[in-house]
Design a protein around this motif. Structure first.
Motif, PDB file in Angstrom:
ATOM      1  N   MET A   1       0.846  -1.168   0.000  1.00 60.83           N
ATOM      2  CA  MET A   1       0.000   0.000   0.000  1.00 60.83           C
ATOM      3  C   MET A   1       0.895   1.236   0.000  1.00 60.83           C
ATOM      4  O   MET A   1       1.885   1.302   0.689  1.00 60.83           O
ATOM      5  CB  MET A   1      -0.889   0.006   1.238  1.00 60.83           C
ATOM      6  N   ARG A   2       0.512   2.190  -0.810  1.00 58.76           N
ATOM      7  CA  ARG A   2       1.250   3.440  -0.884  1.00 58.76           C
ATOM      8  C   ARG A   2       0.375   4.516  -0.239  1.00 58.76           C
ATOM      9  O   ARG A   2      -0.745   4.729  -0.649  1.00 58.76           O
ATOM     10  CB  ARG A   2       1.528   3.775  -2.332  1.00 58.76           C
ATOM     11  N   ILE A   3       0.874   5.164   0.770  1.00 55.48           N
ATOM     12  CA  ILE A   3       0.110   6.217   1.438  1.00 55.48           C
ATOM     13  C   ILE A   3       0.881   7.525   1.334  1.00 55.48           C
ATOM     14  O   ILE A   3       2.067   7.578   1.663  1.00 55.48           O
ATOM     15  CB  ILE A   3      -0.147   5.887   2.922  1.00 55.48           C
ATOM     16  N   ILE A   4       0.186   8.531   0.857  1.00 57.29           N
ATOM     17  CA  ILE A   4       0.743   9.873   0.863  1.00 57.29           C
ATOM     18  C   ILE A   4      -0.096  10.627   1.871  1.00 57.29           C
ATOM     19  O   ILE A   4      -1.279  10.835   1.674  1.00 57.29           O
ATOM     20  CB  ILE A   4       0.628  10.538  -0.516  1.00 57.29           C
ATOM     21  N   ASN A   5       0.496  10.990   2.979  1.00 52.46           N
ATOM     22  CA  ASN A   5      -0.291  11.629   4.024  1.00 52.46           C
ATOM     23  C   ASN A   5       0.500  12.805   4.569  1.00 52.46           C
ATOM     24  O   ASN A   5       1.206  12.693   5.553  1.00 52.46           O
ATOM     25  CB  ASN A   5      -0.623  10.626   5.134  1.00 52.46           C
ATOM     26  N   GLU A   6       0.367  13.930   3.902  1.00 50.85           N
ATOM     27  CA  GLU A   6       0.995  15.146   4.374  1.00 50.85           C
ATOM     28  C   GLU A   6      -0.054  15.969   5.091  1.00 50.85           C
ATOM     29  O   GLU A   6      -1.233  15.910   4.762  1.00 50.85           O
ATOM     30  CB  GLU A   6       1.582  15.930   3.203  1.00 50.85           C
ATOM     31  N   LYS A   7       0.387  16.728   6.053  1.00 50.83           N
ATOM     32  CA  LYS A   7      -0.525  17.487   6.914  1.00 50.83           C
ATOM     33  C   LYS A   7      -1.561  18.284   6.112  1.00 50.83           C
ATOM     34  O   LYS A   7      -2.741  18.259   6.424  1.00 50.83           O
ATOM     35  CB  LYS A   7       0.291  18.423   7.801  1.00 50.83           C
ATOM     36  N   HIS A   8      -1.129  18.964   5.050  1.00 53.46           N
ATOM     37  CA  HIS A   8      -2.044  19.820   4.296  1.00 53.46           C
ATOM     38  C   HIS A   8      -2.729  19.089   3.143  1.00 53.46           C
ATOM     39  O   HIS A   8      -3.744  19.560   2.651  1.00 53.46           O
ATOM     40  CB  HIS A   8      -1.313  21.060   3.777  1.00 53.46           C
ATOM     41  N   LEU A   9      -2.198  18.008   2.719  1.00 49.73           N
ATOM     42  CA  LEU A   9      -2.795  17.295   1.585  1.00 49.73           C
ATOM     43  C   LEU A   9      -3.764  16.200   2.034  1.00 49.73           C
ATOM     44  O   LEU A   9      -4.808  15.995   1.430  1.00 49.73           O
ATOM     45  CB  LEU A   9      -1.708  16.673   0.698  1.00 49.73           C
ATOM     46  N   ALA A  10      -3.378  15.477   3.064  1.00 48.01           N
ATOM     47  CA  ALA A  10      -4.202  14.391   3.605  1.00 48.01           C
ATOM     48  C   ALA A  10      -4.750  13.490   2.510  1.00 48.01           C
ATOM     49  O   ALA A  10      -5.941  13.186   2.459  1.00 48.01           O
ATOM     50  CB  ALA A  10      -5.322  14.943   4.478  1.00 48.01           C
ATOM     51  N   LEU A  11      -3.898  13.061   1.620  1.00 45.90           N
ATOM     52  CA  LEU A  11      -4.299  12.151   0.544  1.00 45.90           C
ATOM     53  C   LEU A  11      -3.954  10.718   0.924  1.00 45.90           C
ATOM     54  O   LEU A  11      -2.899  10.457   1.486  1.00 45.90           O
ATOM     55  CB  LEU A  11      -3.551  12.494  -0.749  1.00 45.90           C
ATOM     56  N   TRP A  13      -3.834   6.889  -0.880  1.00 47.12           N
ATOM     57  CA  TRP A  13      -3.953   6.097  -2.102  1.00 47.12           C
ATOM     58  C   TRP A  13      -3.616   4.655  -1.751  1.00 47.12           C
ATOM     59  O   TRP A  13      -2.552   4.366  -1.219  1.00 47.12           O
ATOM     60  CB  TRP A  13      -2.990   6.612  -3.170  1.00 47.12           C
ATOM     61  N   ASN A  14      -4.523   3.752  -2.033  1.00 47.82           N
ATOM     62  CA  ASN A  14      -4.307   2.326  -1.809  1.00 47.82           C
ATOM     63  C   ASN A  14      -4.336   1.592  -3.132  1.00 47.82           C
ATOM     64  O   ASN A  14      -5.330   1.656  -3.848  1.00 47.82           O
ATOM     65  CB  ASN A  14      -5.425   1.742  -0.925  1.00 47.82           C
ATOM     66  N   TRP A  15      -3.277   0.908  -3.426  1.00 49.85           N
ATOM     67  CA  TRP A  15      -3.248   0.058  -4.612  1.00 49.85           C
ATOM     68  C   TRP A  15      -2.188  -1.005  -4.357  1.00 49.85           C
ATOM     69  O   TRP A  15      -1.064  -0.927  -4.807  1.00 49.85           O
ATOM     70  CB  TRP A  15      -2.929   0.857  -5.871  1.00 49.85           C
ATOM     71  N   ASP A  16      -2.587  -1.980  -3.580  1.00 48.09           N
ATOM     72  CA  ASP A  16      -1.663  -3.058  -3.272  1.00 48.09           C
ATOM     73  C   ASP A  16      -2.146  -4.340  -3.932  1.00 48.09           C
ATOM     74  O   ASP A  16      -3.068  -4.330  -4.747  1.00 48.09           O
ATOM     75  CB  ASP A  16      -1.475  -3.208  -1.763  1.00 48.09           C
TER      76      ASP A  16
END
Length: 163
Positions: A1-11, A13-16
Motif C-alpha cells: 500500500m502506498r500512502i501519501i499523508n501530508e498534513k495539508h494534503l491528507a491524501l 492512495w491504496n493500490w496493493d
C-alpha cells in the motif's frame, strides 16, 4: 500500500496486491465465468432469454465504459504526477512538454536516448501508443515498453538495413 499523508494534503492512495486481485476477480474472472456459463447454456440449447442477454450486454457495456474512464483518469494522473516529480519548475515544464511531444508522435518512429539492450541501440522503433507514462514500441513482430522521457522522436525516418 502506498500512502501519501501530508498534513495539508491528507491524501490516501491504496493500490496493493489485494486491490489488484480484487479488481481482477470482481471484473475479469467473474466476466469470464459469466461468458463461459452462458456459452455452455447456448451449447446445450437452453440459452437465457434474448431480452435478458441484451440487457446484460448493456450492463456490461456500461461497466466497461466506467472502467475505461477510470483507466483514462489513472493514466492522466500518472502523467501529471510524473511531470510533478521533476525537481525544479523548469524541469517540470520540460518533462510535461516531453510527454506531450511523445504523445503527439504516436504512429511515427522514435529512438532510445539510452538503453541497456544492445539490439535497440540506435534503432528506429515505431511508437505504437502511449499509456500514461509508458510508450509501447514495435520493432517488426517484437513489442517493447519504455518510459516516454527515454525516447527521442525521429524527425526523418530512414529504413534500417536488412539484418
Amino acid at each position: 500500500m502506498r500512502i501519501i499523508n501530508e498534513k495539508h494534503l491528507a491524501l490516501v492512495w491504496n493500490w496493493d496486491e489485494n486491490e489488484r486481485n480484487e479488481l481482477a476477480v470482481r471484473y475479469q474472472t467473474n466476466l469470464e465465468r459469466l461468458l463461459t456459463a452462458i456459452q455452455e447454456r447456448v451449447n446445450r440449447n437452453t440459452p437465457p432469454p434474448p431480452d435478458d442477454l441484451k440487457e446484460l450486454a448493456g450492463e456490461i457495456q456500461q461497466a466497461g465504459e466506467a472502467l475505461q474512464q477510470s483507466m483514462n483518469s489513472c493514466l492522466d494522473a500518472a502523467r501529471t504526477l510524473y511531470a510533478m516529480a521533476a525537481i525544479t519548475p523548469e524541469e517540470r515544464q520540460v518533462r510535461k512538454a516531453t510527454i506531450e511531444r511523445i504523445r503527439a508522435h504516436v504512429g511515427k518512429y522514435v529512438v532510445f536516448k539510452q538503453t541497456d539492450a544492445p539490439e535497440l541501440r540506435g534503432r528506429q522503433l515505431l511508437l505504437e501508443e502511449v499509456r500514461g507514462i509508458k510508450a509501447i514500441l514495435r520493432d517488426g513482430d517484437k513489442r517493447w515498453e519504455a518510459l516516454v522521457d527515454q525516447l527521442i522522436p525521429v524527425l526523418r525516418y530512414e529504413a534500417a538495413p536488412p539484418r
